[in-house]
Motif scaffolding. Structure first.
Motif, PDB file in Angstrom:
ATOM      1  N   ASN A   1       0.830  -1.196   0.000  1.00 51.91           N
ATOM      2  CA  ASN A   1       0.000   0.000   0.000  1.00 51.91           C
ATOM      3  C   ASN A   1       0.869   1.252   0.000  1.00 51.91           C
ATOM      4  O   ASN A   1       2.048   1.204   0.358  1.00 51.91           O
ATOM      5  N   ASN A   2       0.261   2.349  -0.381  1.00 48.15           N
ATOM      6  CA  ASN A   2       0.977   3.630  -0.405  1.00 48.15           C
ATOM      7  C   ASN A   2       2.323   3.488  -1.119  1.00 48.15           C
ATOM      8  O   ASN A   2       3.373   3.908  -0.606  1.00 48.15           O
ATOM      9  N   LEU A   3       2.278   2.928  -2.300  1.00 53.98           N
ATOM     10  CA  LEU A   3       3.509   2.691  -3.052  1.00 53.98           C
ATOM     11  C   LEU A   3       4.175   3.996  -3.441  1.00 53.98           C
ATOM     12  O   LEU A   3       3.505   4.996  -3.749  1.00 53.98           O
ATOM     13  N   LYS A   4       5.503   3.964  -3.416  1.00 58.73           N
ATOM     14  CA  LYS A   4       6.317   5.134  -3.739  1.00 58.73           C
ATOM     15  C   LYS A   4       7.175   4.825  -4.958  1.00 58.73           C
ATOM     16  O   LYS A   4       7.455   3.657  -5.241  1.00 58.73           O
ATOM     17  N   PRO A   5       7.638   5.847  -5.669  1.00 56.00           N
ATOM     18  CA  PRO A   5       8.501   5.596  -6.831  1.00 56.00           C
ATOM     19  C   PRO A   5       9.722   4.751  -6.484  1.00 56.00           C
ATOM     20  O   PRO A   5      10.173   3.949  -7.311  1.00 56.00           O
ATOM     21  N   GLU A   6      10.227   4.886  -5.279  1.00 54.23           N
ATOM     22  CA  GLU A   6      11.404   4.111  -4.882  1.00 54.23           C
ATOM     23  C   GLU A   6      11.105   2.638  -4.639  1.00 54.23           C
ATOM     24  O   GLU A   6      12.024   1.849  -4.411  1.00 54.23           O
ATOM     25  N   ASP A   7       9.824   2.265  -4.672  1.00 53.65           N
ATOM     26  CA  ASP A   7       9.462   0.845  -4.567  1.00 53.65           C
ATOM     27  C   ASP A   7       9.555   0.122  -5.909  1.00 53.65           C
ATOM     28  O   ASP A   7       9.413  -1.097  -5.963  1.00 53.65           O
ATOM     29  N   LYS A   8       9.800   0.896  -6.962  1.00 49.47           N
ATOM     30  CA  LYS A   8       9.933   0.277  -8.284  1.00 49.47           C
ATOM     31  C   LYS A   8      11.095  -0.704  -8.270  1.00 49.47           C
ATOM     32  O   LYS A   8      12.226  -0.354  -7.920  1.00 49.47           O
ATOM     33  N   ALA A   9      10.816  -1.933  -8.659  1.00 49.62           N
ATOM     34  CA  ALA A   9      11.836  -2.972  -8.640  1.00 49.62           C
ATOM     35  C   ALA A   9      11.248  -4.258  -9.210  1.00 49.62           C
ATOM     36  O   ALA A   9      10.040  -4.352  -9.455  1.00 49.62           O
ATOM     37  N   ILE A  10      12.121  -5.217  -9.410  1.00 47.39           N
ATOM     38  CA  ILE A  10      11.666  -6.585  -9.667  1.00 47.39           C
ATOM     39  C   ILE A  10      11.582  -7.269  -8.306  1.00 47.39           C
ATOM     40  O   ILE A  10      12.562  -7.263  -7.542  1.00 47.39           O
ATOM     41  N   TYR A  11      10.441  -7.838  -8.008  1.00 47.78           N
ATOM     42  CA  TYR A  11      10.211  -8.498  -6.736  1.00 47.78           C
ATOM     43  C   TYR A  11      10.315 -10.016  -6.924  1.00 47.78           C
ATOM     44  O   TYR A  11       9.684 -10.579  -7.817  1.00 47.78           O
ATOM     45  N   TYR A  12      11.112 -10.619  -6.062  1.00 47.67           N
ATOM     46  CA  TYR A  12      11.365 -12.054  -6.149  1.00 47.67           C
ATOM     47  C   TYR A  12      10.841 -12.752  -4.897  1.00 47.67           C
ATOM     48  O   TYR A  12      11.143 -12.350  -3.770  1.00 47.67           O
TER      49      TYR A  12
END
Length: 118
Positions: A83-94
């Motif tokens: 929730n409340n995603l931020k631009p810095e959360d952009k990533a590939i999630y494994y």
């Protein structure tokens, strides 16, 4: 053969939400820890959240209060509510898990892209 299959990535605007899922398939005795790492562009791999079979949960400081990890043991599935995603959360999630077959091994999913931009 044990596999971890992820789903739920995508693209959202800042402040939005996504829910990732990861299901273990194949033949195994037990799943111990299950959780999520991420790799942002130009950065190293980072632990996001992890849950043990006993229920112990750990979060990266950067996601505390925004992300929630949960687990459905009957379905061999781990979830990550973001929730409340931020631009810095952009990533590939494994997705990752320690799974017991004839031995204890660390398995990884193929990764799912999360993009946060306006």
């Amino acid at each position: 053969q044990v596999q971890l299959v992820e789903s739920g990535g995508g693209s959202v605007q800042p402040g939005g939400s996504l829910r990732l899922s990861c299901t273990a398939s194949g033949s195994f005795v037990a799943i111990h820890t299950m959780g999520w790492y991420r790799r942002a562009p130009g950065k190293g791999r980072e632990l996001v959240a992890m849950t043990s079979s006993s229920g112990t949960i750990n979060y990266a400081d950067s996601v505390k209060g925004r992300f929630t990890i949960s687990r459905d043991n009957a379905k061999s599935t781990v979830f990550l509510q973001m929730n409340n995603l931020k631009p810095e959360d952009k990533a590939i999630y494994y997705c990752t898990a320690i799974i017991q077959t004839s031995a204890f091994d660390n398995y990884w999913g193929q990764g799912t892209q999360v993009t946060v931009s306006s």
